[in-house]
Design an enzyme around this catalytic site. Structure first.
Site, short mmCIF file in Angstrom:
data_model
loop_
_atom_site.label_atom_id
_atom_site.label_comp_id
_atom_site.label_asym_id
_atom_site.label_seq_id
_atom_site.Cartn_x
_atom_site.Cartn_y
_atom_site.Cartn_z
CE1 TYR A 70 -4.23 -1.15 -0.61
CE2 TYR A 70 -3.27 -3.06 0.49
CZ TYR A 70 -4.26 -2.49 -0.30
OH TYR A 70 -5.27 -3.26 -0.80
CG HIS A 122 -13.92 -0.95 -4.22
ND1 HIS A 122 -13.58 -1.40 -5.48
CD2 HIS A 122 -15.11 -1.54 -3.93
CE1 HIS A 122 -14.51 -2.22 -5.93
NE2 HIS A 122 -15.46 -2.32 -5.02
CB CYS A 133 -9.94 2.81 19.21
SG CYS A 133 -8.88 3.86 18.19
CB CYS A 152 -4.06 3.49 16.73
SG CYS A 152 -5.29 4.65 17.27
CB CYS A 155 -6.19 2.54 21.23
SG CYS A 155 -6.21 1.68 19.65
N GLY A 192 -14.24 2.98 -17.79
CA GLY A 192 -12.98 2.36 -17.38
C GLY A 192 -13.09 1.28 -16.34
P1 OAD Z 1 -9.88 -3.40 -14.02
O1 OAD Z 1 -8.40 -3.37 -14.04
O2 OAD Z 1 -10.55 -4.69 -13.77
O3 OAD Z 1 -10.43 -2.87 -15.42
C1 OAD Z 1 -9.96 -1.68 -15.99
C2 OAD Z 1 -10.81 -1.36 -17.20
O4 OAD Z 1 -10.35 -0.12 -17.73
C3 OAD Z 1 -10.69 -2.40 -18.33
O5 OAD Z 1 -11.99 -2.72 -18.82
C4 OAD Z 1 -9.89 -1.66 -19.41
O6 OAD Z 1 -10.27 -2.04 -20.74
C5 OAD Z 1 -10.28 -0.23 -19.14
N1 OAD Z 1 -9.31 0.78 -19.59
C6 OAD Z 1 -7.97 0.64 -19.76
N2 OAD Z 1 -7.42 1.79 -20.15
C7 OAD Z 1 -8.44 2.70 -20.22
C8 OAD Z 1 -8.53 4.08 -20.56
N3 OAD Z 1 -7.45 4.77 -20.89
N4 OAD Z 1 -9.74 4.68 -20.51
C9 OAD Z 1 -10.85 3.97 -20.16
N5 OAD Z 1 -10.82 2.68 -19.84
C10 OAD Z 1 -9.65 2.04 -19.86
O7 OAD Z 1 -10.36 -2.27 -13.00
P2 OAD Z 1 -11.74 -2.11 -12.25
O8 OAD Z 1 -12.87 -2.50 -13.12
O9 OAD Z 1 -11.74 -0.76 -11.65
O10 OAD Z 1 -11.10 -3.80 -6.19
O11 OAD Z 1 -11.57 -3.18 -11.11
C11 OAD Z 1 -12.59 -3.32 -10.16
C12 OAD Z 1 -12.01 -3.67 -8.83
O12 OAD Z 1 -11.18 -4.83 -8.95
C13 OAD Z 1 -11.08 -2.62 -8.25
O13 OAD Z 1 -11.76 -1.57 -7.58
C14 OAD Z 1 -10.26 -3.44 -7.30
C15 OAD Z 1 -9.95 -4.60 -8.19
O14 OAD Z 1 -9.58 -5.77 -7.58
C16 OAD Z 1 -10.59 -3.94 -4.97
O15 OAD Z 1 -9.41 -3.77 -4.73
C17 OAD Z 1 -11.62 -4.29 -3.95
#
Ligand code: OAD
Length: 247
Positions: A70, A122, A133, A152, A155, A192
């Protein structure tokens, strides 16, 4: 007219008439800011194993390793700046009477661009939560000024990033509001996202069932594409400013 232009025009007209608009964004909207997506070429989950880094079990096993991951992402995102897609969505919010931006992103770039009505499904990379806490700390400095894993100040309990990990529920208040807004909107922009992670991936279907006009912006097709009224294929940072350009 070229098919893409025709689609862009259809989406423009549909959006112009709507008073309740919801936008759902995923990692692709931040791609042009240099923030990696999760899936696809160079995706985070190609390089790192989600099960070892983004689950409550992984954190229990090795909080330092999880924090290292992170801290890497927090440093990367704090160097990034909002791109023209984030900026265009700020202008859309100003012009639409009832507007919500629902994001799966934890990078905070929508807020940094100036969007106001944001629902972060998320969580956020820059917030921490104490496992002792439960105190939330906003704007946690990058890099963390303590040895990892951070503790923290109140706590002495273990701090964790305030993000949703695999296997965890979404923050209930935010999720309920997202579902309510999606179910009442007249148009939804889905930008996206791969549409693979639920419950977020269920929001466009809910909007569609309630009669909303659905616009997908993504260079690739997704499982959500078949239900979209218009699919605009291209990077969000170039498509969105054209879509939202006033005539
Ligand atoms: P993904 O990485 O699964 O998908 C990214 C999407 O963005 C794909 O469909 C790409 O085709 C598209 N993409 C790539 N470049 C782009 C651009 N320049 N403009 C527009 N679109 C573009 O990401 P998420 O769908 O956000 O969750 O993933 C969902 C969740 O899965 C995230 O929030 C995260 C991950 O695991 C957690 O961490 C809980």
């Amino acid at each position: 007219m070229e098919r893409n232009l025709e689609e862009l025009e259809r989406a423009k007209i549909a959006l112009r008439e709507k008073a309740r608009v919801v936008v759902l964004t995923g990692a692709g909207v931040s791609k042009e800011s240099g923030v990696p997506t999760f899936r696809g070429t160079n995706g985070l989950w190609k390089e790192f194993r989600a099960q070892e880094l983004a689950t409550p079990e992984a954190f229990k096993r090795n909080p330092t390793l999880v924090w290292d991951f992170y801290e890497f992402r927090r440093a990367l995102v704090s160097r990034a700046v909002p791109n023209p897609a984030h900026v265009a969505l700020v202008a859309l919010e100003v012009r639409v009477p009832h507007f919500y931006l629902i994001t799966q992103n934890v990078d905070g770039l929508h807020a940094r661009a100036g969007s106001k009505n944001i629902l972060e499904l998320h969580g956020n990379l820059f917030r921490t939560r104490c496992l002792g806490c439960w105190v939330l700390e906003e704007s946690f400095a990058v890099p963390i000024a303590q040895k990892l894993p951070p503790l923290c100040h109140h706590c002495g309990g273990l701090l964790r990033p305030d993000v949703v990990w695999f296997g965890e529920p979404l923050p209930a208040g935010v999720m309920n509001q997202a579902f309510e807004e999606a179910g009442q909107c007249e148009a939804m922009l889905v930008i996206g996202t791969s549409g693979l992670v639920f419950p977020a991936a269920g929001l466009p279907g809910l909007a569609k069932d309630a009669g909303a006009f659905l616009i997908e912006i993504n260079p690739e097709s997704t499982p959500l594409s078949p239900m979209a009224d218009v699919c605009l294929r291209g990077p969000a940072a170039s498509v969105l400013p054209r879509l939202l350009q006033e005539p």
